[in-house]
Write a protein that holds these residues in place. Structure first.
Motif, short mmCIF file in Angstrom:
data_model
loop_
_atom_site.label_atom_id
_atom_site.label_comp_id
_atom_site.label_asym_id
_atom_site.label_seq_id
_atom_site.Cartn_x
_atom_site.Cartn_y
_atom_site.Cartn_z
N VAL A 18 0.84 -1.21 0.00
CA VAL A 18 0.00 0.00 0.00
C VAL A 18 0.87 1.25 0.00
CG1 VAL A 18 -1.69 1.32 1.34
CG2 VAL A 18 -1.97 -1.15 1.06
N MET A 19 2.02 1.20 0.66
CA MET A 19 2.92 2.35 0.64
C MET A 19 3.32 2.71 -0.79
SD MET A 19 6.19 3.61 0.32
CE MET A 19 7.30 2.20 0.43
N ILE A 20 3.70 1.70 -1.59
CA ILE A 20 4.12 2.03 -2.95
C ILE A 20 2.94 2.45 -3.82
CG2 ILE A 20 6.19 0.59 -2.86
CD1 ILE A 20 4.75 -1.54 -4.43
N ARG A 21 1.74 1.97 -3.50
CA ARG A 21 0.57 2.44 -4.22
C ARG A 21 0.26 3.90 -3.86
NH1 ARG A 21 0.67 -2.74 -4.40
NH2 ARG A 21 -0.55 -3.98 -5.88
N GLY A 22 0.46 4.24 -2.58
CA GLY A 22 0.31 5.63 -2.18
C GLY A 22 1.35 6.52 -2.82
N LEU A 23 2.58 6.01 -2.92
CA LEU A 23 3.66 6.77 -3.56
C LEU A 23 3.31 7.07 -5.01
CD1 LEU A 23 7.46 5.84 -3.30
CD2 LEU A 23 6.44 6.63 -5.42
N GLU A 24 2.89 6.04 -5.75
CA GLU A 24 2.57 6.23 -7.16
C GLU A 24 1.37 7.16 -7.35
OE1 GLU A 24 4.41 5.29 -9.62
OE2 GLU A 24 5.82 4.22 -8.32
N ALA A 25 0.37 7.02 -6.47
CA ALA A 25 -0.79 7.89 -6.57
C ALA A 25 -0.42 9.34 -6.30
CB ALA A 25 -1.88 7.43 -5.59
N ALA A 26 0.43 9.55 -5.28
CA ALA A 26 0.88 10.91 -4.97
C ALA A 26 1.71 11.49 -6.10
CB ALA A 26 1.69 10.89 -3.67
N LYS A 27 2.55 10.66 -6.69
CA LYS A 27 3.40 11.11 -7.78
C LYS A 27 2.57 11.56 -8.98
CE LYS A 27 6.92 8.43 -8.34
NZ LYS A 27 7.76 7.28 -8.79
N MET A 28 1.47 10.87 -9.24
CA MET A 28 0.61 11.20 -10.38
C MET A 28 -0.47 12.20 -10.02
SD MET A 28 0.16 7.48 -12.25
CE MET A 28 -0.54 6.69 -10.78
N GLY A 29 -0.56 12.58 -8.75
CA GLY A 29 -1.60 13.50 -8.33
C GLY A 29 -2.98 12.87 -8.35
N ASN A 30 -3.02 11.54 -8.21
CA ASN A 30 -4.29 10.81 -8.21
C ASN A 30 -4.85 10.80 -6.79
OD1 ASN A 30 -6.41 8.96 -8.35
ND2 ASN A 30 -5.36 7.68 -9.86
N LEU A 31 -5.58 11.85 -6.45
CA LEU A 31 -6.07 12.02 -5.09
C LEU A 31 -7.11 10.98 -4.70
CD1 LEU A 31 -6.35 15.92 -4.98
CD2 LEU A 31 -4.37 14.44 -4.52
N ALA A 32 -7.91 10.55 -5.68
CA ALA A 32 -8.94 9.55 -5.39
C ALA A 32 -8.30 8.22 -4.98
CB ALA A 32 -9.83 9.35 -6.61
N ASP A 33 -7.26 7.79 -5.70
CA ASP A 33 -6.58 6.55 -5.35
C ASP A 33 -5.86 6.67 -4.01
OD1 ASP A 33 -7.36 4.91 -7.37
OD2 ASP A 33 -5.39 4.70 -8.29
N LEU A 34 -5.27 7.83 -3.76
CA LEU A 34 -4.57 8.06 -2.50
C LEU A 34 -5.53 7.88 -1.32
CD1 LEU A 34 -1.67 8.86 -1.70
CD2 LEU A 34 -2.43 11.24 -1.65
N LYS A 35 -6.69 8.48 -1.43
CA LYS A 35 -7.68 8.37 -0.36
C LYS A 35 -8.24 6.96 -0.27
CE LYS A 35 -11.87 10.53 1.45
NZ LYS A 35 -12.83 11.66 1.29
N ARG A 36 -8.46 6.32 -1.42
CA ARG A 36 -9.03 4.96 -1.44
C ARG A 36 -8.10 3.97 -0.75
NH1 ARG A 36 -8.65 0.60 -5.05
NH2 ARG A 36 -7.42 1.82 -6.52
N TRP A 37 -6.80 4.04 -1.05
CA TRP A 37 -5.88 3.10 -0.43
C TRP A 37 -5.71 3.36 1.06
CZ3 TRP A 37 -5.07 -1.38 -2.13
CH2 TRP A 37 -5.02 -1.66 -3.50
N ASN A 38 -5.82 4.60 1.46
CA ASN A 38 -5.75 4.90 2.89
C ASN A 38 -6.95 4.29 3.63
OD1 ASN A 38 -4.59 6.43 5.22
ND2 ASN A 38 -6.57 7.47 5.11
#
Length: 229
Positions: free
Chosen positions: A67-87
């Motif tokens: 999940v950390m690397i998924r958060g990293l990739e989401a943050a890098k792409m500015g994908n706020l929906a994915d960032l919140k979803r994985w959290n």
């Protein structure tokens, strides 16, 4: 041999994030080790090593890392929906109140630190909302400092192992040298675990951590405690 190439600035950034001196409160959590030492499951360096190896091979640290690397990739792409979803997903899969509270507290502390060190990350933190899991906050920090995924994951796993070995040194107790020998012995497995986590698809984010869950549940009512979990 697995090789990771980093610039000097990136190397220093990941050293800072993975440092035991990072003020996020990691030192106050044993992730059930305190209970396991009291009941005799863990009583020396070998039994601590066996426990840590089992966690790296099968336990929830693999889920946190993924999940950390998924958060990293989401943050890098500015994908706020994915960032919140994985959290939200990571909060939902916690087995015990103590493990969830520990992740939230460390996440909050890291977000607060980032607000001072890198205020540009505040929009990402705001999008995640409160509470923020530590793995997600760590991913946001790595994305901001442009740490590559492999290095970020290896540092995350190493930091986790270092924290639990430090807890074991205090609880069993072990000598400092024994703790450092154990950390060195885990290096190969840390590299293997990193490589395996990187290949995990979303549908394969599973773990076998019932031993950790039971220890964490029992720790809540342990008579004497040094650690918060």
């Amino acid at each position: 041999m697995y090789t990771i190439t980093l610039t000097h600035s990136h190397f220093l950034s990941i050293l800072q994030l993975a440092s035991p001196a990072l003020p996020v409160g990691a030192y106050s959590y044993s992730e059930g080790l305190e209970m396991l030492v009291e009941n005799g499951t863990i009583k020396n360096s070998n039994s601590l090593k066996n426990w840590l190896e089992a966690e790296l091979n099968y336990g929830s640290i693999r889920i946190d890392g993924a999940v950390m690397i998924r958060g990293l990739e989401a943050a890098k792409m500015g994908n706020l929906a994915d960032l919140k979803r994985w959290n939200l997903w990571l909060s939902a899969v916690r087995d015990t109140e103590e493990l969830r509270a520990g992740s939230w507290q460390m996440g909050r502390s890291l977000i607060q630190l980032l607000s001072k060190l890198a205020p540009e990350t505040l929009p990402l933190a705001t999008a995640v909302g409160y509470p923020c899991n530590y793995a997600i906050a760590f991913g946001i920090a790595c994305a901001h400092w442009q740490i590559n995924t492999d290095a970020a994951l290896l540092a995350y796993l190493h930091s986790w192992a270092n924290n639990l070995i430090t807890a074991g040194v205090k609880l069993i107790p072990l000598g400092q040298t024994a703790g450092q020998e154990l950390l060195l012995e885990l290096q190969t497995l840390l590299n293997i675990t990193m490589s395996e986590i990187l290949t995990l698809e979303d549908d394969n984010l599973i773990c076998c951590s019932w031993g950790l869950s039971l220890a964490s549940m029992q720790h809540e009512t342990q008579y004497t405690r040094l650690f918060r979990s």
